[in-house]
Design an enzyme around this catalytic site. Structure first.
Site, PDB file in Angstrom:
ATOM      1  N   ALA A   9       0.935  -1.309   0.325  1.00 35.86           N
ATOM      2  CA  ALA A   9      -0.116   0.075  -0.093  1.00 35.86           C
ATOM      3  C   ALA A   9       0.764   1.228  -0.068  1.00 35.86           C
ATOM      4  CB  ALA A   9      -0.821   0.006   1.231  1.00 35.86           C
ATOM      5  N   CYS A  10       1.194   1.801  -1.014  1.00 38.44           N
ATOM      6  CA  CYS A  10       2.179   2.734  -1.450  1.00 38.44           C
ATOM      7  C   CYS A  10       1.670   4.271  -1.641  1.00 38.44           C
ATOM      8  CB  CYS A  10       3.094   2.389  -2.520  1.00 38.44           C
ATOM      9  SG  CYS A  10       3.467   0.558  -2.509  1.00 38.44           S
ATOM     10  N   THR A  11       2.717   5.020  -1.586  1.00 37.30           N
ATOM     11  CA  THR A  11       2.502   6.340  -2.440  1.00 37.30           C
ATOM     12  C   THR A  11       3.644   6.803  -3.360  1.00 37.30           C
ATOM     13  OG1 THR A  11       1.816   7.041  -0.148  1.00 37.30           O
ATOM     14  CG2 THR A  11       2.403   8.896  -1.875  1.00 37.30           C
TER      15      THR A  11
END
Length: 473
Positions: A9-11
């Site tokens: 779950a990244c940015t």
């Protein structure tokens, strides 16, 4: 097969060449995992020739033949390979970069008509199956799309690609459908676990790409809620309460930093994917975004807001971030030194991004090898230890950590400039840059070890198990 929700779950942040201060293209991402400890390595995969092998994913069994020829490339694979390589990000010897992936989620309407394929292409395989075989960012989009067409997709994923001229972002959201948008040269883009790409111009193949039949898929299944536009986000994406607390606030904060003159709300469903910043952007600007945690707002978990405010929104930098990277392809320098991969292990807020030249044939042992048990002789564990120590006495240690990162950033620029100047006189550029990377790793490791020793020493004076004592007792 591990449930996807435990994986990533990244940015992500992308910068076009005319949006950057030095003409670089940049793609970047925080690779966030479900667990706070998920050890990573930094590796150089060698070029291959005359290979006759079949790829089989350890994660979900995806099986496909591999090309006979492949370029050398850098990557950040997992320490534990039981669920596959998960190489995540890198730059190949043609100075083409890839970062995969930004987890994204489609709505139930579109998935009903094109469900995900359990043994299709997933995050664990993307870097391995695409980066060694592409000569440009655009080629990367096409190859990834071709694999999805043939084998299907197991997950919703957003993938970044860059070369010295272009930056592309591709979103694969159902079993077989995807779109991609070229980031305008003078703009940046931010994505945060939510379908981001907006309007698609099907008459502009220079700036947009898409899966075959996607228009017919949407019209045939009555999926477009608008009569006037073809907005990929609104057709395929989600707009939920979770999005407004987990996803959109991260985009809001990044845009707040890069465009402070524009007033927006953190829970807005209409934050644009692409913006033009109010200034030229440096690699330090990208680092700031990746390190951020709603700094100087009431939502900062390390700040002075109420407990409710500090836990309202999910921050960009997390204790669960395993690998924070910036893939920079520079212009106006010799080809041999164009690719620089800024790699940060540990919590990005507290730890530096270390610059490595990607035209190399090996990485430093402290990054390449990963002992099962913690040791301060390993870069991953060293930076995890630093992050934990700094946060344990954040008020007391914050400034020392800021000074340490600032000094390293200054040193990095000096080192890169000196290497750029020296490269023209090198008979073997790859060997020279490999040696420079070892020097860079050593310098950062020593600086980190020194700070860690300083903070542990100072921390003993901050223990609650103390008392005012006579110095003679």
């Amino acid at each position: 097969m591990t449930d996807r929700i435990e994986l990533s779950a990244c940015t992500s942040m992308m910068v076009g060449k005319n949006a950057s201060i030095d003409g670089s293209t940049m793609i970047s991402r925080n690779e966030d995992r479900f667990y706070a400890i998920h050890p990573k390595r930094f590796f150089v995969q060698p070029a291959v020739h005359n290979r006759h092998e079949t790829y089989v994913s350890k994660y979900n069994g995806l099986t496909m033949p591999l090309p006979e020829e492949g370029y050398r490339y850098t990557s950040t694979p997992n320490g534990d390979l039981s669920d596959g390589l998960n190489e995540e990000d890198g730059i190949n010897e043609k100075n083409v970069a890839l970062s995969a992936t930004e987890s994204v989620y489609a709505n139930e309407r579109v998935l009903a008509y094109d469900p995900l394929i359990k043994n299709g292409l997933a995050e664990d395989s993307m870097c391995s199956l695409v980066l060694p075989y592409i000569n440009s960012a655009r080629e990367g989009v096409k190859l990834m799309g071709d694999i999805v067409t043939k084998y299907g997709s197991a997950e919703g994923n957003g993938i970044q690609y860059s070369d010295e001229n272009e930056v592309w972002y591709q979103e694969i959201v159902t079993g077989h459908h995807w779109v991609a948008a070229k980031i305008p040269d003078d703009c940046y883009a931010v994505a945060a676990n939510q379908v981001a790409i907006e309007n698609i111009d099907f008459n502009d193949p220079d700036n947009y790409m898409w899966s075959e039949g996607i228009q017919e898929f949407v019209s045939g299944n009555h999926l477009n809620p608008s009569e006037t536009e073809w907005n990929f986000r609104k057709i395929f994406g989600t707009d939920t309460e979770k999005d407004r607390h987990y996803n959109t606030p991260r985009v809001w904060y990044a845009q707040r930093y890069l465009n402070p003159e524009i007033k927006q709300e953190p829970e807005s469903s209409d934050l644009p994917f692409i913006r033009k910043a109010n200034r030229k952007l440096s690699v330090e600007d990208v680092q700031y975004v990746l390190k951020s945690h709603y700094n100087e707002t009431e939502y900062d978990p390390l700040g002075n807001g109420t407990e409710e405010q500090k836990t309202t929104y999910r921050a960009i930098s997390l204790s669960r971030t395993q690998n924070s990277h910036i893939c920079q392809i520079r212009n106006n320098v010799p080809d041999a030194v164009k690719g620089v991969q800024w790699l940060g292990f540990g919590v990005p807020t507290f730890c530096p991004h270390v610059p490595f030249f990607t035209n190399a044939n090996d990485t430093d042992e402290t990054y390449r090898e990963l002992p099962e048990k913690m040791t301060l002789k390993n870069a991953y564990w060293l930076h995890e230890a630093l992050a934990m120590i700094v946060e344990s006495h954040y008020g007391a240690f914050k400034q020392a950590d800021i000074d340490y990162q600032k000094a390293l950033s200054e040193w990095a620029r000096t080192k890169i400039a000196a290497t750029d100047k020296a490269i023209e006189n090198q008979a073997d550029a790859v060997a020279f840059l490999t040696a420079q990377n070892h020097e860079i790793a050593t310098h950062y490791n020593e600086a980190t070890t020194d700070l860690l020793a300083q903070l542990v020493t100072e921390g003993t004076q901050l223990s609650k198990l103390t008392f005012v004592m006579d110095k003679n007792l």
